[in-house]
Design an enzyme around this catalytic site. Structure first.
Site: not given
Length: 282
Positions: A32-33, A35, A37, A151-152, A155, A186, A188
């Site tokens: 679900a790419l 911008q 990604h 954003k993550d 992680q 942004m 997915s």
């Protein structure tokens, strides 16, 4: 453009095109790419001989089966986006059995407590699943550099810790968050938002900006209370958590120190769609 759905075929291809000074850039995704990604891919293309993207919805990092079932799977359009960026990018889109070989279970990792904060507290087993898939992908691809969005951020720190503990020869690169025009990070999952929900979700980033402005004069606890009160008045949203934490340890900020870097982290439900975001406070 070459697309591989089996790790054996990808490994054989990489052996055939590698030479002593080859560098491999790797962008792991669940598809679900968007911008964000593509910006990771651009970073890899600029700094590596070969760029590989994986597209794999990893079942072991979902603790909610409904969330796993609803996660967008858009391989055909993903491939077109990659192709329009650069046809030399290699795509690895394996099946679950190819990755897990019939045993779809997680390894257990000790991330020195990073896994117990925020996302880990609300998603039991999530980071064992993340560690498992990232480690396996690193072993298959053996990248020089691996690119992750900030954003993550939790992680990102988890992956860095895993690389350190497992002594994997991979340089983990954190990249800036890409945002919609209204500031929404942004993701997915944004594909599942209606236009109205996407517009209203600007409140998430605005809250982080306000928290950053307050951090200079207010305590972390005071800001947390302010955020909680703000979302109590927003009936379209359900706040799961808001936390101000040390960037290195991810432990909650109890008292600010001039020698530490801090971030604000937030998770919000919009009509059962879970969105996360973060901002540096320094």
């Amino acid at each position: 453009m070459l697309i591989f759905d089996r790790q054996v075929a990808l490994k054989e291809h990489l052996k055939s095109i590698s030479y002593p000074k080859t560098t491999i850039g790797f962008v792991p995704t669940m598809g679900a790419l968007h911008q964000g990604h593509l910006s990771l891919l651009q970073e890899s293309l600029q700094n590596n001989t070969i760029t590989i993207i994986s597209i794999f919805v990893n079942p072991t990092q979902f603790n909610n089966n409904e969330d796993l079932a609803k996660y967008p799977r858009t391989l055909e359009s993903d491939v077109q986006k990659i192709k329009s960026l650069n046809e030399s990018i290699l795509v690895f889109a394996p099946k679950v059995d190819d990755i897990y070989e019939g045993k779809t279970i997680s390894e257990h990792f000790d991330f020195d407590g990073l896994e117990n904060q925020m996302e880990g507290a609300f998603r039991p087993g999530h980071f064992d699943g993340v560690g498992t898939i990232v480690k396996r992908l690193f072993e298959i691809i053996q990248p020089t550099n691996a690119y992750f969005g900030e954003k993550d951020f939790q992680q990102l720190q988890i992956v860095r810790k895993m690389v350190e503990k497992e002594q994997l020869p991979v340089n983990v690169v954190g990249c800036h968050i890409f945002r919609e025009s209204n500031g929404l990070a942004m993701s997915s999952r944004n594909e599942r938002l209606s236009a109205h929900e996407k517009q209203k979700s600007a409140i998430i980033y605005q809250t982080l900006l306000d928290a950053k402005a307050k951090f200079g004069t207010k305590s972390a606890e005071n800001i947390k209370e302010w955020v909680a009160n703000k979302f109590e008045r927003e009936t379209d949203f359900k706040l799961e958590y808001f936390q101000i934490a040390d960037e290195a340890t991810l432990l909650p900020c109890l008292r600010k120190s001039k020698n530490r870097k801090y971030r604000a982290f937030i998770a919000v439900f919009v009509n059962n769609i879970r969105l996360i975001d973060t901002i540096s406070l320094n």
